[in-house]
Design an enzyme around this catalytic site. Sequence first.
Site, PDB file in Angstrom:
ATOM      1  N   GLU A   1      -8.261 -63.372  76.237  1.00  0.00           N
ATOM      2  CA  GLU A   1      -9.225 -63.825  75.186  1.00  0.00           C
ATOM      3  C   GLU A   1      -8.962 -62.911  74.237  1.00  0.00           C
ATOM      4  O   GLU A   1      -8.929 -61.673  74.198  1.00  0.00           O
ATOM      5  CB  GLU A   1     -10.595 -63.695  76.122  1.00  0.00           C
TER       6      GLU A   1
ATOM      7  N   ASP B   1     -25.492 -66.926  72.829  1.00  0.00           N
ATOM      8  CA  ASP B   1     -26.586 -66.169  72.883  1.00  0.00           C
ATOM      9  C   ASP B   1     -27.866 -66.724  72.072  1.00  0.00           C
ATOM     10  O   ASP B   1     -27.513 -67.267  70.832  1.00  0.00           O
ATOM     11  CB  ASP B   1     -26.302 -64.663  72.395  1.00  0.00           C
TER      12      ASP B   1
ATOM     13  N   HIS C   1      -8.554 -63.582  83.982  1.00  0.00           N
ATOM     14  CA  HIS C   1      -8.995 -64.083  82.494  1.00  0.00           C
ATOM     15  C   HIS C   1      -9.112 -62.588  82.017  1.00  0.00           C
ATOM     16  O   HIS C   1     -10.239 -62.103  82.323  1.00  0.00           O
ATOM     17  CB  HIS C   1     -10.052 -65.046  82.558  1.00  0.00           C
TER      18      HIS C   1
ATOM     19  N   SER D   1      -5.109 -65.880  81.705  1.00  0.00           N
ATOM     20  CA  SER D   1      -5.342 -66.073  80.458  1.00  0.00           C
ATOM     21  C   SER D   1      -5.703 -64.773  79.638  1.00  0.00           C
ATOM     22  O   SER D   1      -6.289 -64.054  80.479  1.00  0.00           O
ATOM     23  CB  SER D   1      -6.241 -67.285  80.373  1.00  0.00           C
TER      24      SER D   1
ATOM     25  N   PHE E   1     -22.388 -52.511  75.944  1.00  0.00           N
ATOM     26  CA  PHE E   1     -22.291 -54.078  75.982  1.00  0.00           C
ATOM     27  C   PHE E   1     -22.545 -54.602  77.412  1.00  0.00           C
ATOM     28  O   PHE E   1     -22.997 -55.538  77.606  1.00  0.00           O
ATOM     29  CB  PHE E   1     -20.871 -54.341  75.823  1.00  0.00           C
TER      30      PHE E   1
HETATM   31  P1  FAD Z   1     -26.031 -71.733  80.259  1.00  0.00           P
HETATM   32  O1  FAD Z   1     -24.942 -71.947  81.354  1.00  0.00           O
HETATM   33  O2  FAD Z   1     -26.511 -72.806  79.299  1.00  0.00           O
HETATM   34  O3  FAD Z   1     -27.160 -70.586  81.074  1.00  0.00           O
HETATM   35  C1  FAD Z   1     -27.806 -69.909  80.055  1.00  0.00           C
HETATM   36  C2  FAD Z   1     -29.145 -69.290  80.863  1.00  0.00           C
HETATM   37  O4  FAD Z   1     -30.163 -70.451  80.946  1.00  0.00           O
HETATM   38  C3  FAD Z   1     -28.921 -68.864  82.306  1.00  0.00           C
HETATM   39  O5  FAD Z   1     -29.935 -67.920  82.706  1.00  0.00           O
HETATM   40  C4  FAD Z   1     -29.349 -70.188  82.989  1.00  0.00           C
HETATM   41  O6  FAD Z   1     -29.694 -70.032  84.583  1.00  0.00           O
HETATM   42  C5  FAD Z   1     -30.511 -70.658  82.195  1.00  0.00           C
HETATM   43  N1  FAD Z   1     -30.733 -72.289  82.193  1.00  0.00           N
HETATM   44  C6  FAD Z   1     -30.018 -73.293  82.396  1.00  0.00           C
HETATM   45  N2  FAD Z   1     -30.625 -74.282  81.956  1.00  0.00           N
HETATM   46  C7  FAD Z   1     -31.892 -74.002  82.190  1.00  0.00           C
HETATM   47  C8  FAD Z   1     -33.060 -74.788  82.165  1.00  0.00           C
HETATM   48  N3  FAD Z   1     -33.179 -76.189  81.991  1.00  0.00           N
HETATM   49  N4  FAD Z   1     -34.416 -73.909  81.896  1.00  0.00           N
HETATM   50  C9  FAD Z   1     -34.347 -72.860  82.117  1.00  0.00           C
HETATM   51  N5  FAD Z   1     -33.211 -72.016  82.045  1.00  0.00           N
HETATM   52  C10 FAD Z   1     -31.981 -72.611  82.245  1.00  0.00           C
HETATM   53  N6  FAD Z   1     -20.682 -66.232  73.673  1.00  0.00           N
HETATM   54  C11 FAD Z   1     -20.525 -66.504  72.413  1.00  0.00           C
HETATM   55  O7  FAD Z   1     -21.632 -66.280  71.592  1.00  0.00           O
HETATM   56  N7  FAD Z   1     -19.469 -66.765  72.278  1.00  0.00           N
HETATM   57  C12 FAD Z   1     -18.272 -66.805  72.863  1.00  0.00           C
HETATM   58  O8  FAD Z   1     -17.266 -67.258  72.549  1.00  0.00           O
HETATM   59  C13 FAD Z   1     -18.713 -66.527  74.338  1.00  0.00           C
HETATM   60  N8  FAD Z   1     -17.438 -66.224  75.292  1.00  0.00           N
HETATM   61  C14 FAD Z   1     -17.691 -66.286  76.464  1.00  0.00           C
HETATM   62  C15 FAD Z   1     -16.728 -66.618  77.465  1.00  0.00           C
HETATM   63  C16 FAD Z   1     -17.270 -66.425  79.117  1.00  0.00           C
HETATM   64  C17 FAD Z   1     -16.187 -66.471  79.638  1.00  0.00           C
HETATM   65  C18 FAD Z   1     -18.467 -65.641  79.182  1.00  0.00           C
HETATM   66  C19 FAD Z   1     -18.817 -65.383  80.482  1.00  0.00           C
HETATM   67  C20 FAD Z   1     -19.410 -65.734  78.336  1.00  0.00           C
HETATM   68  C21 FAD Z   1     -19.341 -65.839  76.982  1.00  0.00           C
HETATM   69  N9  FAD Z   1     -20.291 -65.745  76.034  1.00  0.00           N
HETATM   70  C22 FAD Z   1     -19.851 -66.192  74.584  1.00  0.00           C
HETATM   71  C23 FAD Z   1     -21.699 -65.289  76.346  1.00  0.00           C
HETATM   72  C24 FAD Z   1     -22.573 -66.638  76.673  1.00  0.00           C
HETATM   73  O9  FAD Z   1     -22.769 -67.196  75.595  1.00  0.00           O
HETATM   74  C25 FAD Z   1     -23.794 -65.880  76.983  1.00  0.00           C
HETATM   75  O10 FAD Z   1     -23.890 -65.483  78.451  1.00  0.00           O
HETATM   76  C26 FAD Z   1     -24.940 -67.069  76.923  1.00  0.00           C
HETATM   77  O11 FAD Z   1     -26.081 -66.259  77.022  1.00  0.00           O
HETATM   78  C27 FAD Z   1     -25.013 -67.872  78.086  1.00  0.00           C
HETATM   79  O12 FAD Z   1     -24.281 -68.783  77.875  1.00  0.00           O
HETATM   80  P2  FAD Z   1     -23.830 -69.960  79.060  1.00  0.00           P
HETATM   81  O13 FAD Z   1     -22.988 -71.024  78.562  1.00  0.00           O
HETATM   82  O14 FAD Z   1     -23.546 -69.306  80.404  1.00  0.00           O
HETATM   83  O15 FAD Z   1     -25.272 -70.615  79.118  1.00  0.00           O
END
Ligand code: FAD
Length: 302
Positions: A12, A104, A261, A10, A211
């Site tokens: 991105e 973020d 990916h 895939s 980054f």
């Molecule tokens: P989560 O899985 O919710 O985790 C975030 C953090 O919170 C982790 O450190 C986790 O351990 C912690 N956590 C979870 N639950 C709890 C809790 N209850 N209490 C305390 N801590 C907790 N960002 C964008 O803005 N737009 C995008 O399109 C985008 N695409 C991405 C695509 C990929 C493949 C990847 C790997 C990242 C992408 N990101 C994107 C970045 C991502 O949004 C950031 O890394 C963000 O900081 C974390 O997102 P997550 O979905 O991993 O969060």
Amino acid sequence: MNKTDRLRMSFEFFPPKTSEGILQLKSSVDALSLFSPHFFSVTFGAGGSTRDGTIETVKMLQQRSSIPLVPHLTCVGFSRADIIYLLKIYEALGINRLVALRGDLPSKNTPEGEVHYAYDLVTLIREETGDYFQIEVAAYPEYHPQAQSTCEDIINLKKKIDAGANAAITQYFFNSDAYFYFIEECAKQQIFVPIVPGVMPIVQFNKLAHFSDLCGAEIPRWLRKRLASFGNDIESLQSFGLDVIYQLCEKLIEGGAPGLHVYTLNQAEASLALFKMFYENRLFHSTNAIFENEQPVLQNTN
Ligand code: FAD
């Protein structure tokens, strides 16, 4: 069928902001469509800064290519109603796969929203739309920078899978050991969904270093030093970078990764060069026909 033909590929993209950016995206999509990847994904700005940009980009690419489109959807800063609204739009567009993310964290003045973590978002999508969407989530072989511990971070991934995610895509990394140890740790937590490595081509040093520091992807010391040593010699840097990324992909595929990916940054050149190396080294049989019949070229196009 060769076993590598089952690999999930895939690419991105991000929503372009200028007319030149739109042209570049279109030519990249045209060139990369030739590889018949499983999907093209389109990123989503944290706090909704490109909500409309993502939808518009998805619509534009749907008109242009038969490759399935997969929008990213972040939840931080949004209400449940905002997210349900977006899900309805994507359903109406015939989209049936999403990358579900937290995004973020917003600045202090931005509202936190109602859906705090990616597993809350996955839960909401499943509550509202059942099994309609295939859901991908993010995984971090070098651990998320805000994770309280490595163990907590894997448990967080497990929560996303238990909430209904079908697969994960990783943050990029340059050390294959990080990925394989991570997969072992996931297996210990009974996480057996496909965890597809995210691959970042090396095309520029300063931006990559900046980054990588932000997102917690480590550039090993030897690699950082070598990349910095090229200075303004971009051609040599890219040629060396291509070699490094090819070797990483080779190790990943040979070690059993379920696919790749590629973070294209909307530029197809590095992906085309990488796929040409896959072809020359017979890593993927499915790319052969493309390079034997025609050389994918980038064209300025409308
Ligand atoms: P989560 O899985 O919710 O985790 C975030 C953090 O919170 C982790 O450190 C986790 O351990 C912690 N956590 C979870 N639950 C709890 C809790 N209850 N209490 C305390 N801590 C907790 N960002 C964008 O803005 N737009 C995008 O399109 C985008 N695409 C991405 C695509 C990929 C493949 C990847 C790997 C990242 C992408 N990101 C994107 C970045 C991502 O949004 C950031 O890394 C963000 O900081 C974390 O997102 P997550 O979905 O991993 O969060």
